[in-house]
Design an enzyme around this catalytic site. Sequence first.
Site, PDB file in Angstrom:
ATOM      1  N   ILE A 169       0.842  -1.194   0.000  1.00 18.92           N
ATOM      2  CA  ILE A 169       0.000   0.000   0.000  1.00 18.92           C
ATOM      3  C   ILE A 169       0.875   1.241   0.000  1.00 18.92           C
ATOM      4  O   ILE A 169       1.707   1.413   0.902  1.00 18.92           O
ATOM      5  CB  ILE A 169      -0.913   0.042   1.244  1.00 18.92           C
ATOM      6  CG1 ILE A 169      -1.704  -1.254   1.368  1.00 18.92           C
ATOM      7  CG2 ILE A 169      -1.851   1.237   1.186  1.00 18.92           C
ATOM      8  CD1 ILE A 169      -2.399  -1.401   2.701  1.00 18.92           C
ATOM      9  N   GLY A 170       0.706   2.120  -0.943  1.00 14.28           N
ATOM     10  CA  GLY A 170       1.460   3.369  -0.994  1.00 14.28           C
ATOM     11  C   GLY A 170       0.621   4.529  -0.505  1.00 14.28           C
ATOM     12  O   GLY A 170       0.005   5.242  -1.305  1.00 14.28           O
ATOM     13  N   GLU A 179      -9.148  -2.414   5.951  1.00 19.00           N
ATOM     14  CA  GLU A 179      -7.889  -2.538   6.682  1.00 19.00           C
ATOM     15  C   GLU A 179      -8.091  -2.490   8.185  1.00 19.00           C
ATOM     16  O   GLU A 179      -7.358  -3.131   8.936  1.00 19.00           O
ATOM     17  CB  GLU A 179      -6.927  -1.433   6.258  1.00 19.00           C
ATOM     18  CG  GLU A 179      -5.564  -1.524   6.920  1.00 19.00           C
ATOM     19  CD  GLU A 179      -4.573  -0.485   6.418  1.00 19.00           C
ATOM     20  OE1 GLU A 179      -3.445  -0.484   6.927  1.00 19.00           O
ATOM     21  OE2 GLU A 179      -4.934   0.310   5.540  1.00 19.00           O
ATOM     22  N   THR A 210       4.780  -1.448   3.943  1.00 21.29           N
ATOM     23  CA  THR A 210       5.005  -2.808   4.419  1.00 21.29           C
ATOM     24  C   THR A 210       5.233  -3.775   3.258  1.00 21.29           C
ATOM     25  O   THR A 210       4.435  -3.834   2.324  1.00 21.29           O
ATOM     26  CB  THR A 210       3.804  -3.274   5.257  1.00 21.29           C
ATOM     27  OG1 THR A 210       3.630  -2.381   6.354  1.00 21.29           O
ATOM     28  CG2 THR A 210       4.021  -4.683   5.787  1.00 21.29           C
TER      29      THR A 210
END
Length: 389
Positions: free
Chosen positions: A135-136, A254, A170
């Site tokens: 995830i950016g 999330e 991550t």
Amino acid sequence: MSAVTALFESLAPTSISAPDEDLRAKIRTFITEAMPFAALDRRARSWQGFDAAFSRRLGEAGFLGLTLPPRYGGGGYGPFARFVVVEELLQAGAPVAAHWIADRQSAPLILNYGDEAQREFYLPRICAGQAFFCIGMSEPGSGSDLASVRTRAERMARGWRLNGQKIWTTNAAQSDYMIALVRTSGTAGDRQQGLSQFIIDLKTPGIVIRPIVDLTGDAHFAEVFFDNVELGDDALIGTEGEGWKQVTAELAFERSGPERIYSSIVLADAWIAHVARAGRNDRATSALVGRLTAEIATLRTMSIAVTALLAQGQSPVFEASLVKDLGTSFEQALPAWIGDDLAAHPEESVAPEFHRTVAYLSQIAPSFSLRGGTREILRGIIARGLGLR
């Protein structure tokens, strides 16, 4: 109806249906066969345990993409099926990091906002455990202020040109793709306006990934640099400028689910086994066992209620934030409680593996309230949901 009353009603206890519960025995058998001798301190790294082969085996067994339509390789189940499978994986300390983000949020995002070509290309690979995502979102100097994105994608004659930096990403070094929130118009001062999401192949020229080593010696975090990275038109996911709405829906996935409860659970199980071997029968130990049991039972009930909202097609941002805040507080407190208990009984022999597990979780626990949104951000969302700000 007051906000508090609405909250209690939305988190009313519910149960998992029999067809979904039937998956529990199947995933337990799979785990027993796939990881029979995993050491306790390795199982404590469940979230950080990157094992591509294990994830591919999960995919082959049909345990990934459970909520996706069968035409994309999914199981066609509802959110409760995934809850059951995830709960069992985390309780066993299975290495889930490789497929975790793709299965939990990238796949639903692509299903809901991607075009048909994106669905047909990415979703079957995610279900098979053959495509791993990161995830950016976070950027240097922004803290938890996600709306202050500066990484920019500029439209070119063909496709887009991307420049900027992401941090605390991550498993970027081991992932195949990133779904990044970037700015396509305006400036950082425009906040939520002008943001879009892109699927980025991390092998594209111009991308540099640098691992970040944490206190435990692991390096699952990374910083990612984009230097004139050329993306095709098909990299844009959803609608240009609608990135904030899309990413908000993504964060509900999330921040919900059993993953916000069980980060320290293998330590709790090991401690209970330890005190049983030590033959303890004192009031303080019984009180701590009772406290752990009561808190985990309450949090699990709330997490199941959030899953019910997802099953109804809702986006429970407020409720998920509440469960995530309470859940990570419990996860962080558990290693401290157990460490204090062991220190109060110096006469007891502590197995080296158990000692390493306590040490690891004590070191990594502060990060539990950072990933997926800091405690301060979550409490702001909760306050708005209660009409307090």
